[in-house]
Design a protein around this motif. Structure first.
Motif, PDB file in Angstrom:
ATOM      1  N   CYS A 100       0.841  -1.207   0.000  1.00 63.68           N
ATOM      2  CA  CYS A 100       0.000   0.000   0.000  1.00 63.68           C
ATOM      3  C   CYS A 100       0.871   1.251   0.000  1.00 63.68           C
ATOM      4  O   CYS A 100       0.672   2.175  -0.789  1.00 63.68           O
ATOM      5  CB  CYS A 100      -0.926  -0.011   1.213  1.00 63.68           C
ATOM      6  SG  CYS A 100      -2.032   1.420   1.315  1.00 63.68           S
ATOM      7  N   ARG A 101       1.862   1.288   0.864  1.00 66.45           N
ATOM      8  CA  ARG A 101       2.748   2.449   0.932  1.00 66.45           C
ATOM      9  C   ARG A 101       3.614   2.550  -0.320  1.00 66.45           C
ATOM     10  O   ARG A 101       3.858   3.659  -0.830  1.00 66.45           O
ATOM     11  CB  ARG A 101       3.625   2.353   2.184  1.00 66.45           C
ATOM     12  CG  ARG A 101       4.567   3.531   2.347  1.00 66.45           C
ATOM     13  CD  ARG A 101       5.356   3.436   3.632  1.00 66.45           C
ATOM     14  NE  ARG A 101       4.486   3.624   4.795  1.00 66.45           N
ATOM     15  CZ  ARG A 101       4.933   3.645   6.056  1.00 66.45           C
ATOM     16  NH1 ARG A 101       6.233   3.491   6.291  1.00 66.45           N
ATOM     17  NH2 ARG A 101       4.102   3.832   7.045  1.00 66.45           N
ATOM     18  N   ALA A 102       4.063   1.414  -0.840  1.00 69.16           N
ATOM     19  CA  ALA A 102       4.885   1.433  -2.047  1.00 69.16           C
ATOM     20  C   ALA A 102       4.116   2.019  -3.229  1.00 69.16           C
ATOM     21  O   ALA A 102       4.640   2.839  -3.992  1.00 69.16           O
ATOM     22  CB  ALA A 102       5.359   0.014  -2.374  1.00 69.16           C
ATOM     23  N   GLU A 103       2.853   1.612  -3.396  1.00 67.78           N
ATOM     24  CA  GLU A 103       2.062   2.123  -4.516  1.00 67.78           C
ATOM     25  C   GLU A 103       1.754   3.605  -4.349  1.00 67.78           C
ATOM     26  O   GLU A 103       1.737   4.350  -5.337  1.00 67.78           O
ATOM     27  CB  GLU A 103       0.785   1.303  -4.655  1.00 67.78           C
ATOM     28  CG  GLU A 103       1.042  -0.121  -5.151  1.00 67.78           C
ATOM     29  CD  GLU A 103      -0.242  -0.884  -5.412  1.00 67.78           C
ATOM     30  OE1 GLU A 103      -1.324  -0.355  -5.052  1.00 67.78           O
ATOM     31  OE2 GLU A 103      -0.164  -1.992  -5.954  1.00 67.78           O
ATOM     32  N   ARG A 104       1.494   4.041  -3.116  1.00 67.77           N
ATOM     33  CA  ARG A 104       1.254   5.465  -2.891  1.00 67.77           C
ATOM     34  C   ARG A 104       2.489   6.291  -3.231  1.00 67.77           C
ATOM     35  O   ARG A 104       2.392   7.370  -3.819  1.00 67.77           O
ATOM     36  CB  ARG A 104       0.836   5.727  -1.443  1.00 67.77           C
ATOM     37  CG  ARG A 104      -0.556   5.270  -1.091  1.00 67.77           C
ATOM     38  CD  ARG A 104      -1.113   6.048   0.106  1.00 67.77           C
ATOM     39  NE  ARG A 104      -0.173   6.127   1.206  1.00 67.77           N
ATOM     40  CZ  ARG A 104      -0.103   5.248   2.200  1.00 67.77           C
ATOM     41  NH1 ARG A 104      -0.905   4.194   2.216  1.00 67.77           N
ATOM     42  NH2 ARG A 104       0.761   5.408   3.172  1.00 67.77           N
ATOM     43  N   HIS A 105       3.656   5.773  -2.863  1.00 73.66           N
ATOM     44  CA  HIS A 105       4.906   6.488  -3.113  1.00 73.66           C
ATOM     45  C   HIS A 105       5.162   6.624  -4.615  1.00 73.66           C
ATOM     46  O   HIS A 105       5.472   7.719  -5.113  1.00 73.66           O
ATOM     47  CB  HIS A 105       6.050   5.731  -2.439  1.00 73.66           C
ATOM     48  CG  HIS A 105       7.383   6.410  -2.571  1.00 73.66           C
ATOM     49  ND1 HIS A 105       7.700   7.558  -1.895  1.00 73.66           N
ATOM     50  CD2 HIS A 105       8.474   6.093  -3.319  1.00 73.66           C
ATOM     51  CE1 HIS A 105       8.929   7.924  -2.197  1.00 73.66           C
ATOM     52  NE2 HIS A 105       9.427   7.060  -3.077  1.00 73.66           N
ATOM     53  N   VAL A 106       4.999   5.531  -5.350  1.00 70.48           N
ATOM     54  CA  VAL A 106       5.227   5.560  -6.797  1.00 70.48           C
ATOM     55  C   VAL A 106       4.171   6.418  -7.478  1.00 70.48           C
ATOM     56  O   VAL A 106       4.474   7.211  -8.387  1.00 70.48           O
ATOM     57  CB  VAL A 106       5.227   4.128  -7.362  1.00 70.48           C
ATOM     58  CG1 VAL A 106       5.204   4.144  -8.888  1.00 70.48           C
ATOM     59  CG2 VAL A 106       6.449   3.363  -6.877  1.00 70.48           C
TER      60      VAL A 106
END
Length: 562
Positions: A24-30
């Motif tokens: 979830c955090r990885a997709e938000r960051h990208v």
């Protein structure tokens, strides 16, 4: 639009295992970086674009999502020249630390050939797993730029666009009585194989050194290494986007031709297949074709003299497997004869190769083929074609059934392989203990899908200016996704209710559940532990999130027991 991200994202901590990654955090960051890249591209701030691309391609979250894409697609078990595949969590975790631009040198592609409908073979280059992941990583940084600069009526290999959008635009341009009547069918000779490398290096907004290495990597065929002087290899993750960038601007070039508005000139493109509509045949031949030839020549491409032609709408033309033609002034778009012929040949080949299969196994092999073809064509005027296809499939299955029992009379064969379902007495089906299929109308039977029973559903064309990396369009795309998923899950009320209850998102990573991402039905209390089939005990998760859920649960139970 501001360059600052819409949502502040905390720095990612680096997990020690693949299944400990916070997706979830990885997709938000990208997603945040991609939105900033798109905004900077729109404003022409190229230094900012390069800086943000560097941040994305060197981020942990970008590398993790790139590897997840590589190990989740259909070719994940197909190795490159090194014979490696990433099948275990340890392999994927180790791959995270190998995606570095410093010292990176791609390996040659493994060349294979895929048969085409016309009897020829299409070359396909298979990169190694590491090269695929590097391409997926840099594609995350290139896609926002490509989408922001893309032609409005370009529909191939782009997010949230498909062939139905392309043919929908053709309907808009040719359906009225005052619409253009002449069509230029353009065919680029070997587009992917002939794009000039120097043009790509000069015009593609990406790390020049990395891009040049990919273009010059070469390919291996029969243990021999061959260099690549031009073209982008078909099979690479980033190749379709490079080809789209090479052809971007084609719509603008045609619109800038003298008298383009007078002759109602418009372009519809899907990858390297495109058509130009206009009101004059002579204008297309004398003005448009020379301009297109010069535009393509700058990129090392040429129009095919044999396949490029100008036709009248009353004569009709084929585009993306459909025939577009006006009958007495009324436009009808139907599946093309060649497309139907290819589909029936595939069905007959499957039936002929299944002489020893049981009826249930043959149905399991045929149903995905039929469903895939029908879903592709169900947005056009295909009802009569579906009826004819059902008739041909029935004849093929009748021959298959009679051949299995040469000493039995035809009435016995009919009773064994065909059953009554409603008013139909000749439906190919077998008694089964499995659950009913989506199109099953009789409990306890496994039926062959009937193409003519699948309803026609009109497709709503995507807006030309829509950009999936622009936050202003998020509500528009989510509304389209909701409508599409309701149609996809129609007839499967349990899944539809779960999807709507979860607001269309995976409850683990909070990302959207789409037809492309897929889904798994998860039971909170496992059925093996007497878990109920009630909705309260179920949820929809992404396939990768479902695996991560169970692995983390096993690890948690192990720590508890220890």
């Amino acid at each position: 639009m501001s360059n600052s991200p819409a949502v502040a994202v905390a720095p990612l901590t680096y997990p020690t295992a693949w299944h400990h990654i916070d997706w979830c955090r990885a997709e938000r960051h990208v997603r945040s970086l991609q939105q900033r890249i798109a905004a900077a591209t729109k404003q022409g701030h190229w230094r900012q674009v390069r800086r943000l691309q560097w941040l994305l391609t060197h981020s942990f979250s970008g590398k993790a999502l790139a590897i997840r894409r590589v190990v989740a697609n259909k070719g994940k078990r197909t190795p490159g020249v090194d014979g490696e595949t990433w099948s275990t969590p340890a392999d994927k975790t180790q791959a995270l630390w190998s995606l570095k631009s410093r010292g990176y040198q791609p390996k040659p592609l493994r060349r294979v050939y895929i048969p085409k409908a016309n009897g020829k073979r299409r070359p396909l280059g298979i990169p190694t797993m590491r090269d695929r992941a590097m391409q997926a990583l840099y594609l995350l940084a290139l896609e926002p730029v490509a989408e922001t600069q893309a032609d409005w009526n370009s529909y191939g290999f782009r997010r949230e666009r498909c062939t139905a959008d392309a043919v929908g635009q053709l309907f808009v341009l040719t359906s009225r009585s005052t619409s253009s009547e002449w069509i230029l069918e353009a065919d680029i000779q070997g587009c992917f194989d002939n794009i000039d490398h120097e043009w790509l290096v000069d015009h593609v907004p990406l790390d020049k050194a990395i891009l040049r290495k990919w273009l010059k990597a070469g390919f291996v065929e029969s243990t021999r290494l061959f260099p690549m002087g031009a073209g982008t290899p078909q099979g690479g993750i980033i190749s379709p986007t490079l080809a789209n960038i090479a052809l971007n601007g084609l719509e603008t070039v045609v619109a800038n031709i003298t008298d383009a508005r007078k002759f109602k000139a418009h372009v519809v493109r899907y990858a390297d297949d495109f058509v130009v509509t206009a009101r004059s045949k002579d204008w297309l031949e004398t003005q448009v074709i020379p301009v297109l030839a010069r535009f393509l020549a700058e990129r090392g491409l040429v129009l095919s003299q044999e396949k490029t032609r100008v036709v009248h709408i009353s004569e009709g033309f084929d585009f993306l497997g459909w025939n577009v033609r006006k009958y007495s002034g009324k436009l009808l778009i139907k599946p093309s004869r060649q497309n139907v012929k290819t589909f029936l040949s595939k069905v007959r080949k499957t039936v002929k190769g299944g002489k020893a299969l049981t009826q249930a196994d043959l149905i399991k092999k045929l149903n995905p083929i039929i469903i895939g073809w029908v879903n592709y064509h169900r947005t056009v005027c295909a009802k009569q074609t579906f009826t004819r296809v059902d008739d041909q499939i029935w004849k093929c299955l009748w021959r298959w059934a009679c051949r299995r029992h040469p000493r039995k009379n035809k009435d016995w064969v009919r009773r064994k392989y065909f059953a009554q379902e409603g008013a139909r007495t000749w439906r190919f089906g077998v008694r089964s203990m499995e659950k009913e299929t989506r199109w099953d109308g009789r409990s306890g039977y496994q039926w062959l899908i009937s193409a003519s029973r699948i309803p026609i559903r009109r497709h709503i064309k995507v807006q030309g200016a829509a950009n999936p990396f622009d936050p202003d369009w998020d509500a528009y795309f989510e509304a389209r996704l909701g409508a599409r998923m309701r149609h996809t899950l129609a007839g499967r009320q349990r899944l539809l209710r779960l999807w709507m209850r979860q607001a269309g998102r995976c409850l683990m990573c909070r990302s959207l559940i789409t037809q492309e991402s897929g889904w798994h039905l998860h039971h909170l209390v496992a059925r093996g532990r007497r878990g109920r089939e009630a909705l309260a005990n179920q949820m929809l998760l992404h396939p990768n999130c479902h695996r991560q859920w169970h692995i983390l649960r096993r690890e948690s139970c192990g720590r508890t027991l220890s």
